[in-house]
Design a protein around this motif. Structure first.
Motif, PDB file in Angstrom:
ATOM      1  N   VAL A 199      60.683  -7.567 -61.620  1.00  0.00           N
ATOM      2  CA  VAL A 199      59.489  -8.122 -60.970  1.00  0.00           C
ATOM      3  C   VAL A 199      59.780  -8.414 -59.495  1.00  0.00           C
ATOM      4  N   ASP A 200      58.890  -7.910 -58.612  1.00  0.00           N
ATOM      5  CA  ASP A 200      59.120  -8.043 -57.171  1.00  0.00           C
ATOM      6  C   ASP A 200      57.792  -7.967 -56.439  1.00  0.00           C
ATOM      7  N   SER A 201      57.835  -7.657 -55.149  1.00  0.00           N
ATOM      8  CA  SER A 201      56.607  -7.694 -54.360  1.00  0.00           C
ATOM      9  C   SER A 201      55.618  -6.600 -54.730  1.00  0.00           C
ATOM     10  N   ASN A 202      56.026  -5.639 -55.564  1.00  0.00           N
ATOM     11  CA  ASN A 202      55.046  -4.697 -56.106  1.00  0.00           C
ATOM     12  C   ASN A 202      54.034  -5.416 -56.991  1.00  0.00           C
ATOM     13  N   ASN A 203      54.393  -6.620 -57.443  1.00  0.00           N
ATOM     14  CA  ASN A 203      53.502  -7.411 -58.293  1.00  0.00           C
ATOM     15  C   ASN A 203      52.669  -8.427 -57.503  1.00  0.00           C
ATOM     16  N   GLN A 204      52.753  -8.382 -56.160  1.00  0.00           N
ATOM     17  CA  GLN A 204      52.124  -9.448 -55.390  1.00  0.00           C
ATOM     18  C   GLN A 204      50.610  -9.483 -55.512  1.00  0.00           C
ATOM     19  N   TYR A 205      50.010  -8.352 -55.868  1.00  0.00           N
ATOM     20  CA  TYR A 205      48.558  -8.328 -55.981  1.00  0.00           C
ATOM     21  C   TYR A 205      48.085  -8.403 -57.432  1.00  0.00           C
ATOM     22  N   SER A 206      49.016  -8.696 -58.337  1.00  0.00           N
ATOM     23  CA  SER A 206      48.614  -8.848 -59.727  1.00  0.00           C
ATOM     24  C   SER A 206      47.773 -10.109 -59.877  1.00  0.00           C
ATOM     25  N   SER A 207      47.057 -10.204 -60.969  1.00  0.00           N
ATOM     26  CA  SER A 207      46.170 -11.358 -61.175  1.00  0.00           C
ATOM     27  C   SER A 207      46.957 -12.627 -61.472  1.00  0.00           C
ATOM     28  N   TRP A 208      48.290 -12.514 -61.688  1.00  0.00           N
ATOM     29  CA  TRP A 208      49.090 -13.697 -62.033  1.00  0.00           C
ATOM     30  C   TRP A 208      49.943 -14.212 -60.880  1.00  0.00           C
ATOM     31  N   SER A 209      50.426 -13.319 -60.028  1.00  0.00           N
ATOM     32  CA  SER A 209      51.310 -13.737 -58.939  1.00  0.00           C
ATOM     33  C   SER A 209      50.567 -14.614 -57.946  1.00  0.00           C
ATOM     34  N   ASN A 210      51.335 -15.473 -57.254  1.00  0.00           N
ATOM     35  CA  ASN A 210      50.705 -16.423 -56.337  1.00  0.00           C
ATOM     36  C   ASN A 210      51.547 -16.564 -55.071  1.00  0.00           C
ATOM     37  N   VAL A 211      50.923 -17.074 -54.011  1.00  0.00           N
ATOM     38  CA  VAL A 211      51.588 -17.233 -52.729  1.00  0.00           C
ATOM     39  C   VAL A 211      51.114 -18.515 -52.067  1.00  0.00           C
ATOM     40  N   ILE A 212      52.040 -19.170 -51.377  1.00  0.00           N
ATOM     41  CA  ILE A 212      51.692 -20.286 -50.496  1.00  0.00           C
ATOM     42  C   ILE A 212      52.085 -19.855 -49.091  1.00  0.00           C
ATOM     43  N   ASP A 213      51.089 -19.779 -48.206  1.00  0.00           N
ATOM     44  CA  ASP A 213      51.333 -19.376 -46.820  1.00  0.00           C
ATOM     45  C   ASP A 213      51.539 -20.612 -45.948  1.00  0.00           C
ATOM     46  N   TYR A 214      52.370 -20.451 -44.927  1.00  0.00           N
ATOM     47  CA  TYR A 214      52.667 -21.552 -44.015  1.00  0.00           C
ATOM     48  C   TYR A 214      52.509 -21.070 -42.578  1.00  0.00           C
ATOM     49  N   GLY A 215      51.860 -21.885 -41.761  1.00  0.00           N
ATOM     50  CA  GLY A 215      51.686 -21.545 -40.356  1.00  0.00           C
ATOM     51  C   GLY A 215      52.726 -22.222 -39.487  1.00  0.00           C
ATOM     52  N   GLY A 216      53.087 -21.546 -38.389  1.00  0.00           N
ATOM     53  CA  GLY A 216      54.052 -22.130 -37.454  1.00  0.00           C
ATOM     54  C   GLY A 216      55.327 -22.569 -38.151  1.00  0.00           C
ATOM     55  N   ASN A 217      55.770 -23.797 -37.836  1.00  0.00           N
ATOM     56  CA  ASN A 217      56.971 -24.339 -38.486  1.00  0.00           C
ATOM     57  C   ASN A 217      56.613 -25.344 -39.567  1.00  0.00           C
ATOM     58  N   GLN A 218      55.441 -25.156 -40.169  1.00  0.00           N
ATOM     59  CA  GLN A 218      54.922 -26.072 -41.191  1.00  0.00           C
ATOM     60  C   GLN A 218      55.882 -26.257 -42.355  1.00  0.00           C
ATOM     61  N   PHE A 219      56.623 -25.185 -42.710  1.00  0.00           N
ATOM     62  CA  PHE A 219      57.497 -25.268 -43.883  1.00  0.00           C
ATOM     63  C   PHE A 219      58.785 -26.035 -43.599  1.00  0.00           C
ATOM     64  N   GLU A 220      59.087 -26.283 -42.347  1.00  0.00           N
ATOM     65  CA  GLU A 220      60.388 -26.850 -41.985  1.00  0.00           C
ATOM     66  C   GLU A 220      60.697 -28.122 -42.754  1.00  0.00           C
ATOM     67  N   LYS A 221      59.702 -28.955 -42.974  1.00  0.00           N
ATOM     68  CA  LYS A 221      59.923 -30.227 -43.680  1.00  0.00           C
ATOM     69  C   LYS A 221      60.233 -30.012 -45.159  1.00  0.00           C
ATOM     70  N   SER A 222      59.963 -28.791 -45.670  1.00  0.00           N
ATOM     71  CA  SER A 222      60.224 -28.505 -47.085  1.00  0.00           C
ATOM     72  C   SER A 222      61.532 -27.776 -47.318  1.00  0.00           C
ATOM     73  N   ILE A 223      62.268 -27.436 -46.251  1.00  0.00           N
ATOM     74  CA  ILE A 223      63.583 -26.813 -46.416  1.00  0.00           C
ATOM     75  C   ILE A 223      64.485 -27.786 -47.183  1.00  0.00           C
ATOM     76  N   GLY A 224      65.057 -27.319 -48.272  1.00  0.00           N
ATOM     77  CA  GLY A 224      65.955 -28.154 -49.071  1.00  0.00           C
ATOM     78  C   GLY A 224      65.258 -29.082 -50.035  1.00  0.00           C
ATOM     79  N   THR A 225      63.927 -28.997 -50.135  1.00  0.00           N
ATOM     80  CA  THR A 225      63.158 -29.832 -51.063  1.00  0.00           C
ATOM     81  C   THR A 225      62.357 -28.921 -51.993  1.00  0.00           C
ATOM     82  N   PRO A 226      62.475 -29.076 -53.322  1.00  0.00           N
ATOM     83  CA  PRO A 226      61.732 -28.195 -54.220  1.00  0.00           C
ATOM     84  C   PRO A 226      60.220 -28.312 -54.002  1.00  0.00           C
TER      85      PRO A 226
END
Length: 273
Positions: A199-226
Motif C-alpha cells: 500500500v502506497d501513494s497509488n492508493n491516495q485517491y481510494s475512498s479509504w485513504s486520507n490526508v491532512i494538509d499543512y500550510g507554511g510551517n504549520q506542522f512544525e509544532k507537531s514534529i515529535g508529537t503523535p
C-alpha cells in the motif's frame, strides 16, 4: 533473352552476397544476465529507508562507463518498499550507480555545475554485485501503538520526526542554489489504506485513504508529537486490509516531492454486527 537471363543471374548473385554478409547475420550476443543488489540505509540509525516502488520512491540509475564518458544512462528502476533494490538484467561492464529518493541528494552540484559532493559509486558489475548507499532521509514516520478499527473506520497515531535536522539540511542543500526557507516545511501527512501489503501513494485517491494538509510551517509544532488520522468512508466488514502512514516536505529530488513512509500495518475489519 540472353540479356534477361544475365540480369537474373546478377540479381541472384547480389542477394547471395548480401545473405553471406553480416547484414543478415543473427545477433548472437548474450542477453543481460548480471545482477546488482543493494540497500538504501539511514546513515544515523542503520535502518532501511522505507519507500514505495514507483517513480515517487527511490530511483536507481546506472550509467555504463565502459565506452567512455559520453554515454546515456540505462533505463531507471526503483527500490522496493523496504528500501532494497535488485536488477537481474544487467550487461557485464563498468558502471556509475546513483540513487534519488526522500533524502538529501547524494550527488550535489553548485549553480556553476561544480561538484560539491558525489556519493555515487563506480563499480564493475559481474555476476552478483552489491552496492549499498548510506543517506540522510528527510523524515522518519511511525505508526505508534495499535491502530483502532471501529464502526468501519481505522484510526492511527502517526509520529513524524526529522531524520535530518533543519540546520543540516540547509547546510547540504543551500549551496546547490535556489534555496528557499520553505523547503523543510512538512506539507502533508497521509494514511494509505488498501488490500495490498505494498500500500502506497497509488492508493491516495481510494475512498479509504486520507490526508491532512499543512500550510507554511504549520506542522512544525507537531514534529515529535503523535497526530491522529482516520480513514475515510466505511471499510468493508470482514476484510483484511493494510495501512501505511507517510509524510513529505516541500522539496523535490529528481523532480518529485517524495514521501518518507512508515512500516506496513495489517488490520482486520470485524464483521458487521
Amino acid at each position: 533473352m540472353k540479356k534477361t537471363f544475365s540480369y537474373i543471374l546478377a540479381g541472384f548473385a547480389l542477394v547471395s552476397g548480401l545473405q553471406s554478409c553480416s547484414f543478415f547475420a543473427l545477433d548472437n550476443l548474450d542477453g543481460p544476465k548480471e545482477t546488482i543488489v543493494g540497500k538504501v540505509i539511514d546513515v544515523e540509525t542503520g535502518e532501511p529507508v522505507l519507500t514505495e516502488q514507483n517513480s515517487r520512491g527511490i530511483r536507481v540509475r546506472l550509467t555504463e562507463l565502459s565506452y567512455g564518458d559520453n554515454v546515456s544512462h540505462n533505463p531507471d528502476f526503483y527500490a522496493m518498499p523496504d528500501g532494497t533494490y535488485r536488477n537481474t538484467k544487467i550487461f557485464k561492464g563498468h558502471y556509475n550507480v546513483t540513487v534519488d529518493g526522500p533524502f538529501i541528494p547524494i550527488v550535489r552540484t553548485d549553480p556553476d555545475n561544480f561538484i560539491i559532493e558525489d556519493g555515487s559509486v563506480n563499480t564493475d558489475i559481474r555476476n552478483t554485485t552489491t552496492v549499498n548507499f548510506m543517506v540522510q532521509p528527510f523524515l522518519k514516520v511511525e505508526i505508534v501503538g495499535e491502530p483502532v478499527v471501529s464502526g468501519g473506520v481505522v484510526t492511527a497515531q502517526v509520529l513524524v520526526t526529522r531524520a535530518t535536522s533543519k540546520e543540516e539540511f540547509k547546510a547540504k542543500v543551500e549551496p546547490m542554489g535556489g534555496w528557499n526557507d520553505n523547503f523543510t516545511n512538512v506539507t502533508d501527512v497521509r494514511l494509505f489504506v488498501g488490500y495490498s501489503s505494498t500500500v502506497d501513494s497509488n492508493n491516495q485517491y481510494s475512498s479509504w485513504s486520507n490526508v491532512i494538509d499543512y500550510g507554511g510551517n504549520q506542522f512544525e509544532k507537531s514534529i515529535g508529537t503523535p497526530i491522529t488520522i482516520s480513514s475515510r468512508g466505511t471499510l468493508k466488514a470482514g476484510r483484511k486490509l493494510f495501512i501505511r502512514a507517510a509524510a513529505r516536505i516541500n522539496y523535490s529530488t529528481a523532480g518529485e516531492r517524495r514521501y518518507n513512509f512508515s512500516e506496513v500495518r495489517e488490520i482486520n475489519v470485524p464483521e458487521a454486527e
